[in-house]
Design a protein around this motif. Structure first.
Motif, PDB file in Angstrom:
ATOM      1  N   GLY A   1       0.814  -1.211   0.000  1.00 47.34           N
ATOM      2  CA  GLY A   1       0.000   0.000   0.000  1.00 47.34           C
ATOM      3  C   GLY A   1       0.845   1.257   0.000  1.00 47.34           C
ATOM      4  N   ILE A   2       1.918   1.267   0.778  1.00 53.54           N
ATOM      5  CA  ILE A   2       2.803   2.434   0.826  1.00 53.54           C
ATOM      6  C   ILE A   2       3.510   2.618  -0.506  1.00 53.54           C
ATOM      7  CG2 ILE A   2       4.924   3.313   1.872  1.00 53.54           C
ATOM      8  CD1 ILE A   2       3.945   2.070   4.519  1.00 53.54           C
ATOM      9  N   THR A   3       3.970   1.518  -1.094  1.00 50.72           N
ATOM     10  CA  THR A   3       4.638   1.595  -2.391  1.00 50.72           C
ATOM     11  C   THR A   3       3.695   2.149  -3.464  1.00 50.72           C
ATOM     12  OG1 THR A   3       6.112  -0.241  -1.851  1.00 50.72           O
ATOM     13  CG2 THR A   3       5.792   0.245  -4.186  1.00 50.72           C
ATOM     14  N   ALA A   4       2.446   1.695  -3.448  1.00 46.37           N
ATOM     15  CA  ALA A   4       1.467   2.206  -4.413  1.00 46.37           C
ATOM     16  C   ALA A   4       1.221   3.692  -4.196  1.00 46.37           C
ATOM     17  CB  ALA A   4       0.161   1.426  -4.286  1.00 46.37           C
ATOM     18  N   GLY A   5       1.122   4.118  -2.926  1.00 49.84           N
ATOM     19  CA  GLY A   5       0.913   5.528  -2.645  1.00 49.84           C
ATOM     20  C   GLY A   5       2.075   6.385  -3.088  1.00 49.84           C
ATOM     21  N   LEU A   6       3.291   5.898  -2.875  1.00 50.81           N
ATOM     22  CA  LEU A   6       4.475   6.643  -3.300  1.00 50.81           C
ATOM     23  C   LEU A   6       4.554   6.733  -4.820  1.00 50.81           C
ATOM     24  CD1 LEU A   6       7.071   5.110  -0.809  1.00 50.81           C
ATOM     25  CD2 LEU A   6       6.071   7.404  -0.706  1.00 50.81           C
ATOM     26  N   THR A   7       4.212   5.642  -5.481  1.00 50.16           N
ATOM     27  CA  THR A   7       4.208   5.648  -6.947  1.00 50.16           C
ATOM     28  C   THR A   7       3.210   6.668  -7.470  1.00 50.16           C
ATOM     29  OG1 THR A   7       4.836   3.305  -6.975  1.00 50.16           O
ATOM     30  CG2 THR A   7       3.899   4.222  -9.005  1.00 50.16           C
ATOM     31  N   GLY A   8       2.066   6.778  -6.791  1.00 52.66           N
ATOM     32  CA  GLY A   8       1.076   7.777  -7.176  1.00 52.66           C
ATOM     33  C   GLY A   8       1.564   9.198  -7.014  1.00 52.66           C
ATOM     34  N   LEU A   9       2.542   9.408  -6.142  1.00 51.60           N
ATOM     35  CA  LEU A   9       3.132  10.742  -5.958  1.00 51.60           C
ATOM     36  C   LEU A   9       4.290  10.990  -6.925  1.00 51.60           C
ATOM     37  CD1 LEU A   9       3.259  11.015  -2.045  1.00 51.60           C
ATOM     38  CD2 LEU A   9       1.573  12.006  -3.604  1.00 51.60           C
ATOM     39  N   GLY A  10       4.559  10.005  -7.779  1.00 51.68           N
ATOM     40  CA  GLY A  10       5.666  10.147  -8.717  1.00 51.68           C
ATOM     41  C   GLY A  10       7.004   9.778  -8.129  1.00 51.68           C
ATOM     42  N   LEU A  11       6.999   9.063  -7.002  1.00 50.12           N
ATOM     43  CA  LEU A  11       8.229   8.650  -6.351  1.00 50.12           C
ATOM     44  C   LEU A  11       8.416   7.156  -6.576  1.00 50.12           C
ATOM     45  CD1 LEU A  11       7.639  10.526  -2.969  1.00 50.12           C
ATOM     46  CD2 LEU A  11       9.046  11.301  -4.888  1.00 50.12           C
ATOM     47  N   GLY A  12       9.550   6.753  -7.103  1.00 49.90           N
ATOM     48  CA  GLY A  12       9.812   5.338  -7.372  1.00 49.90           C
ATOM     49  C   GLY A  12      10.516   4.692  -6.203  1.00 49.90           C
ATOM     50  N   PRO A  13       9.798   4.031  -5.304  1.00 49.56           N
ATOM     51  CA  PRO A  13      10.428   3.482  -4.101  1.00 49.56           C
ATOM     52  C   PRO A  13      11.207   2.199  -4.355  1.00 49.56           C
ATOM     53  CG  PRO A  13       8.093   2.958  -4.110  1.00 49.56           C
ATOM     54  CD  PRO A  13       8.340   3.819  -5.309  1.00 49.56           C
ATOM     55  N   VAL A  14      12.199   1.981  -3.508  1.00 47.64           N
ATOM     56  CA  VAL A  14      12.979   0.744  -3.494  1.00 47.64           C
ATOM     57  C   VAL A  14      12.713   0.063  -2.150  1.00 47.64           C
ATOM     58  CG1 VAL A  14      15.289  -0.256  -3.574  1.00 47.64           C
ATOM     59  CG2 VAL A  14      14.750   1.777  -4.952  1.00 47.64           C
ATOM     60  N   GLU A  15      12.483  -1.247  -2.171  1.00 42.38           N
ATOM     61  CA  GLU A  15      12.195  -1.984  -0.946  1.00 42.38           C
ATOM     62  C   GLU A  15      13.452  -2.660  -0.417  1.00 42.38           C
ATOM     63  OE1 GLU A  15       8.924  -4.666  -1.412  1.00 42.38           O
ATOM     64  OE2 GLU A  15       7.757  -3.233  -2.606  1.00 42.38           O
ATOM     65  N   VAL A  16      13.685  -2.508   0.886  1.00 41.50           N
ATOM     66  CA  VAL A  16      14.804  -3.172   1.538  1.00 41.50           C
ATOM     67  C   VAL A  16      14.338  -3.736   2.872  1.00 41.50           C
ATOM     68  CG1 VAL A  16      16.520  -1.648   0.457  1.00 41.50           C
ATOM     69  CG2 VAL A  16      15.607  -1.081   2.727  1.00 41.50           C
ATOM     70  N   SER A  17      15.211  -4.524   3.516  1.00 40.93           N
ATOM     71  CA  SER A  17      14.894  -5.115   4.812  1.00 40.93           C
ATOM     72  C   SER A  17      16.121  -5.071   5.708  1.00 40.93           C
ATOM     73  CB  SER A  17      14.452  -6.577   4.660  1.00 40.93           C
ATOM     74  OG  SER A  17      13.282  -6.675   3.855  1.00 40.93           O
ATOM     75  N   SER A  18      15.848  -5.013   6.996  1.00 43.00           N
ATOM     76  CA  SER A  18      16.932  -5.138   7.966  1.00 43.00           C
ATOM     77  C   SER A  18      17.227  -6.613   8.185  1.00 43.00           C
ATOM     78  CB  SER A  18      16.545  -4.476   9.286  1.00 43.00           C
ATOM     79  OG  SER A  18      15.612  -5.303   9.988  1.00 43.00           O
ATOM     80  N   GLN A  19      18.135  -6.900   9.100  1.00 45.38           N
ATOM     81  CA  GLN A  19      18.470  -8.288   9.408  1.00 45.38           C
ATOM     82  C   GLN A  19      17.496  -8.931  10.389  1.00 45.38           C
ATOM     83  OE1 GLN A  19      22.615  -8.830  10.406  1.00 45.38           O
ATOM     84  NE2 GLN A  19      23.326  -7.801   8.551  1.00 45.38           N
ATOM     85  N   ALA A  20      16.479  -8.169  10.825  1.00 46.73           N
ATOM     86  CA  ALA A  20      15.428  -8.738  11.676  1.00 46.73           C
ATOM     87  C   ALA A  20      14.449  -9.490  10.784  1.00 46.73           C
ATOM     88  CB  ALA A  20      14.718  -7.634  12.444  1.00 46.73           C
ATOM     89  N   ARG A  21      14.432 -10.811  10.890  1.00 50.84           N
ATOM     90  CA  ARG A  21      13.647 -11.633   9.971  1.00 50.84           C
ATOM     91  C   ARG A  21      12.178 -11.735  10.353  1.00 50.84           C
ATOM     92  NH1 ARG A  21      15.929 -11.359   5.355  1.00 50.84           N
ATOM     93  NH2 ARG A  21      18.118 -11.970   5.355  1.00 50.84           N
ATOM     94  N   SER A  22      11.848 -11.407  11.571  1.00 50.38           N
ATOM     95  CA  SER A  22      10.463 -11.492  12.026  1.00 50.38           C
ATOM     96  C   SER A  22      10.220 -10.364  13.018  1.00 50.38           C
ATOM     97  CB  SER A  22      10.188 -12.851  12.685  1.00 50.38           C
ATOM     98  OG  SER A  22      10.923 -12.969  13.900  1.00 50.38           O
ATOM     99  N   ARG A  23       8.933 -10.140  13.330  1.00 49.54           N
ATOM    100  CA  ARG A  23       8.614  -9.113  14.323  1.00 49.54           C
ATOM    101  C   ARG A  23       9.167  -9.510  15.690  1.00 49.54           C
ATOM    102  NH1 ARG A  23       8.094  -3.921  13.474  1.00 49.54           N
ATOM    103  NH2 ARG A  23       6.785  -2.876  15.019  1.00 49.54           N
TER     104      ARG A  23
END
Length: 263
Positions: free
Chosen positions: A58-80
């Motif tokens: 949802g956040i990625t779609a919202g950012l794309t709608g603002l003309g911002l091309g997001p990149v997804e990354v993760s930390s080394q925390a594999r779970s909550r």
């Protein structure tokens, strides 16, 4: 002639001025039922905010709608579970994310924005995109282009230091969910760091906090953040050396051990 006596104030007047729990009364040796149920409900909402799913799509779609091309990354925390038990894992990118950022060869930029789940994914899901809707045009008016937008899962504040270093950002703006409180389970914070790199402390950041429906509005938060970004770049500093003199209200400077941070 005697001066008129000041008007008397009651606990009801105080309750109108603060969301804090004051003058709740009692029933025998206990709280009244209404006060107890209200506390229990707010505590449950705070717990739910901590464990809420991070809506990356949802956040990625919202950012794309603002003309911002997001990149997804993760930390080394594999779970909550790992994230909450091992804060250190949330401060370091996983190897695949480091490779992904380097392979994209993102050009060095004056400003990068990281959106991380932090301790309240609920806050980020609700407020991050709407805040950027107000912030990005303000930065543009100051001729500050956002060179990279990254959505980071399992993120602590310090994760932005490594991300900013990898993408070569002069200024890093980290939007992240703050520790939920009993009156604000969905509070968003913005952390600003000049010349981000691994090993910095909170004394070298500025923080604009309490961004939510009953707190700082998107417009006021965007005004403060853009001022700090502009002045931080011009003076080449952030943190305790940079005071919020924007005129937007009280100072929101980040200090070591910032109470609501996800450091």
């Amino acid at each position: 002639m005697k001066a008129p006596a000041p008007p008397s104030r009651s606990l009801a007047d105080l309750r109108d001025l603060t969301p804090a729990r004051v003058g709740l009364g009692r029933s025998g040796a206990s709280l009244p039922t209404d006060a107890l149920l209200s506390f229990t409900m707010d505590h449950a909402r705070a717990r739910d905010a901590v464990h809420a799913p991070f809506d990356v799509a949802g956040i990625t779609a919202g950012l794309t709608g603002l003309g911002l091309g997001p990149v997804e990354v993760s930390s080394q925390a594999r779970s909550r579970r790992d994230y909450l038990r091992r804060p250190d894992l949330g401060r370091v990118l996983d190897p695949a994310s480091v490779r992904s950022l380097k392979e994209r060869a993102i050009a060095a930029c004056r400003c990068a924005i990281v959106i991380g789940d932090g301790l309240s994914p609920t806050a980020v899901n609700v407020h991050a995109v709407e805040l950027l809707r107000s912030l990005v045009p303000r930065l543009g008016a100051d001729q500050i282009e956002v060179g990279a937008v990254i959505v980071a899962s399992g993120a602590r504040v310090a994760l932005g230091d490594e991300i900013g270093d990898v993408v070569g950002a002069r200024m890093l703006v980290m939007l992240i969910g703050e520790r939920p409180g009993l009156s604000a389970p969905d509070s968003l914070g913005a952390y600003l760091t000049f010349a981000p790199r691994i090993g910095l402390t909170d004394a070298e950041r500025n923080c604009v906090s309490n961004i939510h429906g009953a707190g700082l509005s998107y417009q006021e938060a965007a005004f403060r953040i853009s001022w700090l970004v502009r002045e931080g770049l011009a003076r080449q500093i952030t943190g305790v050396a940079l005071k919020d003199e924007s005129g937007g209200g009280s100072s929101q400077n980040a200090l070591p051990g910032c109470d609501k941070s996800a450091t």
